[in-house]
Design an enzyme around this catalytic site. Structure first.
Site, short mmCIF file in Angstrom:
data_model
loop_
_atom_site.label_atom_id
_atom_site.label_comp_id
_atom_site.label_asym_id
_atom_site.label_seq_id
_atom_site.Cartn_x
_atom_site.Cartn_y
_atom_site.Cartn_z
N ARG A 92 -0.75 -0.12 0.43
CA ARG A 92 -0.34 -1.52 0.58
C ARG A 92 0.72 -1.66 1.68
O ARG A 92 0.71 -2.61 2.44
CB ARG A 92 0.19 -2.09 -0.73
CG ARG A 92 -0.88 -2.29 -1.80
CD ARG A 92 -0.31 -2.97 -3.03
NE ARG A 92 0.14 -4.32 -2.75
CZ ARG A 92 1.09 -4.95 -3.44
NH1 ARG A 92 1.69 -4.35 -4.45
NH2 ARG A 92 1.42 -6.20 -3.14
N CYS B 230 9.85 -4.95 -2.52
CA CYS B 230 8.53 -4.50 -2.95
C CYS B 230 7.57 -5.66 -2.71
O CYS B 230 7.64 -6.31 -1.67
CB CYS B 230 8.56 -4.06 -4.41
SG CYS B 230 9.27 -5.30 -5.53
#
Length: 281
Positions: free
Chosen positions: A183, A240
């Site tokens: 990701r 994040c």
């Protein structure tokens, strides 16, 4: 006082202590009812449940209509009311747990520190450690008298999107992304509409803080690994996807004896919502 991690055996010694509050933080980013359903089936004896989406997060859009991320922080006063409903007082030892290596429990740990409450720890190894030790489970929802906790000066730091944007030029702090490496690279993005990362950020996958059994690595190992990523915690910002697993890295830094890093609560979900902000892949 426990301020970072607590073992299942240590928690078991206090499971009947009225001055302790145990909180189940299980969650699933896809099935938003999974945590509560799991809690209803069975949980650590005496534990109460909190919902990441509704109790540990605030409104996704600000008063200006701007998207603040998938899990923005609530107002401090709103969070204090959640804690009071759970029976938390100023002298309460809080223990947070989940079944996901601490990825959700760490968010509650950080938020209690955010409102100035140091007596909070994450159950090391989570529910799996508790169950493997044969410790008592329950399906009953406990009844507790309301608490009286008050917000105090924060024990942690945050930065906002504007500060992260300015940092692209200043390089004042290191941005550390807790998401999985794919990701981070912009591959296999299944949660946020845009893949990639904040330019200049480095990657420290939160699961790298754990041993194969789901417990945290020992402090010396964490310190060795994290200092390779964060030279000076006071000049580091954790992020994040939405300000949740970044808290796991913040907890790992505390365990390692490397306090002082800040959280960017909006994280990638806020950053990537505006196409004018640069994206690295």
């Amino acid at each position: 006082m426990y301020t970072t991690l607590i073992s299942a055996a240590e928690l078991a010694e206090h499971i009947e202590d009225p001055r302790w509050v145990v909180i189940d933080c299980r969650h699933d980013l896809v099935n938003l009812d999974a945590g509560r359903e799991g809690y209803a089936i069975g949980h650590i004896k005496g534990a109460q449940f909190v919902n990441l989406e509704t109790e540990l997060s605030g409104e996704k859009r600000g008063v200006d209509g701007a998207f603040r991320g998938r899990h923005p922080l609530p107002a401090r006063a709103e969070f204090v009311e959640v804690l009071r409903r759970l029976g938390v007082n100023d002298d309460t030892q809080v223990v947070a747990y989940d079944a996901h290596g601490g990825m959700y429990a760490a968010r509650l740990w950080w938020m209690l520190r955010w409102i100035g409450h140091p007596a909070v720890a994450v159950l090391d190894g989570g529910m799996a450690a508790w169950q493997s030790a044969g410790l008592p489970m329950d399906a009953a929802v406990p009844s507790r008298a309301p608490g009286s906790i008050e917000a105090k000066p924060s024990l942690v730091e945050t930065v906002d999107m504007a500060a992260v944007l300015a940092n692209l030029e200043s390089g004042e702090f290191t941005v550390v992304d807790a998401r999985a490496p794919d990701r981070f690279r912009g591959e296999n993005e299944t949660i946020d509409p845009v893949g990639g990362h904040i330019p200049g950020a480095v990657n420290r996958f939160f699961k790298d803080n754990l041993q194969p059994d789901g417990k945290f690595k020992d402090p010396a190992q964490l310190r060795a690994e994290l200092t390779a990523v964060v030279a000076d915690p006071s000049k580091a910002v954790m992020q994040c996807g939405s300000g949740v697993t970044a808290c796991h890295n913040l907890l790992a830094l505390e365990v390692a004896g490397l306090p002082g890093a800040a959280l960017y609560p909006g994280s990638w979900s806020e950053w990537s919502a505006d196409p004018s902000r640069p994206v690295a892949r």
